[in-house]
Design a protein around this motif. Sequence first.
Motif, PDB file in Angstrom:
ATOM      1  N   UNK A  63      42.811  18.147  31.418  1.00 55.93           N
ATOM      2  CA  UNK A  63      43.333  17.461  32.610  1.00 55.93           C
ATOM      3  C   UNK A  63      43.719  16.048  32.178  1.00 55.93           C
ATOM      4  N   UNK A  64      45.016  15.851  31.937  1.00 57.40           N
ATOM      5  CA  UNK A  64      45.463  14.535  31.465  1.00 57.40           C
ATOM      6  C   UNK A  64      45.413  13.543  32.626  1.00 57.40           C
ATOM      7  N   UNK A  65      45.791  14.023  33.795  1.00 64.93           N
ATOM      8  CA  UNK A  65      45.683  13.234  35.022  1.00 64.93           C
ATOM      9  C   UNK A  65      44.380  13.672  35.686  1.00 64.93           C
ATOM     10  N   UNK A  66      43.403  12.773  35.872  1.00 66.25           N
ATOM     11  CA  UNK A  66      42.077  13.209  36.324  1.00 66.25           C
ATOM     12  C   UNK A  66      42.096  14.005  37.642  1.00 66.25           C
ATOM     13  N   UNK A  67      43.075  13.748  38.505  1.00 66.35           N
ATOM     14  CA  UNK A  67      43.103  14.464  39.786  1.00 66.35           C
ATOM     15  C   UNK A  67      43.848  15.786  39.722  1.00 66.35           C
ATOM     16  N   UNK A  68      44.271  16.192  38.502  1.00 66.01           N
ATOM     17  CA  UNK A  68      45.129  17.378  38.374  1.00 66.01           C
ATOM     18  C   UNK A  68      44.417  18.666  38.765  1.00 66.01           C
TER      19      UNK A  68
END
Length: 338
Positions: A333-338
Amino acid sequence: MNIPLKMHAMLLESPDKALHLAEMSVPHPGPGQVLLKVLSCGVCHTDLHILNGELTRPKLPLVLGHQIVGTVVELGAGATRFPIGERLGVPWLGATDGTCRFCRSGQENLCDHPLFTGYDLDGGFAEYTLADERFCFRLPSGYRAVEVAPLLCAGLIGYRTYRMAGEQVEALGIYGFGAAGHILAQVAKHQGKRVYAFTRPGDFAAQEFALQCGAVWAGDSTQSPPELLDAALIFAPVGPLVVEALKTTRKGGTVVCGGIHMSDIPSFPYHLLWEERVIRSVANLTRRDGEEFLELAPQVPVRTDVKTFSQEHAGQALEQLRTGQFVGAAVVAVEPEA
Ligand SMILES: [Zn+2]
Ligand SMILES: [Zn+2]
């Protein structure tokens, strides 16, 4: 959108060295390319084969990762297929020459001059990545970015593997019940097939998981299922499984090897192949495979079981994949909220 000049990426400097967090320039999209802000990226056995040096000609240094989910943030010259803000998927097939005999005959998966994502081209273990818009996929809504990522290789190359088993299959074996296995078991069950799941000997967690995913039987790869298989799919990179699968496959049945690399297949008596049994491999994907599968997946609906890792833990994700420490698929998960 404010695009920074620098980004973080997990970089492979050379095979057999650990991935390390590096600062890189955010690339600019060339003609026909889109710049994506990466949300998530699936982890695949192929990444391990590159890391181990079993695939011998990666671009170096390299950003691994070829199951990329990202949002379009910048368009290169002439890129008109997707608007800024659309969420796209980027698969292993990053580009083809479009002119060789294979491209011209609907077999672009076998292109003579392909470029593969996370191998010839920098991939998705980074905050931003480039992609040729012609090879990107629209993604079904209703999946979070970490849930949809495994559909982009495990799912769609798995689907090509599944289709190569043939239309007539009722009893389907799946050897190696990981990311691809758990997705294809759901598809096969949806299409009325009986799924038999084979795992590493004694991996009861994976066997239990296979039953939850719709398998009618789960056991060790050395066991015989209660009926002969019409076809078997092999997703584990273990050559001896080809022989095990032949032993459990009926006359005229097919054994399909779905991975890009496998340990050597031991010699075996001809009678295991006799009676028109077939062994074949599947290489890469065509865009048509991807479009078909991404349309089918939400109808099943395919649910993915994911273990997520932060970007800087991509190396741990690969290590846990190597040693089989989780069920389902690993996703960064590169974007934590993904
Ligand atoms: Zn893959
Ligand atoms: Zn070609």
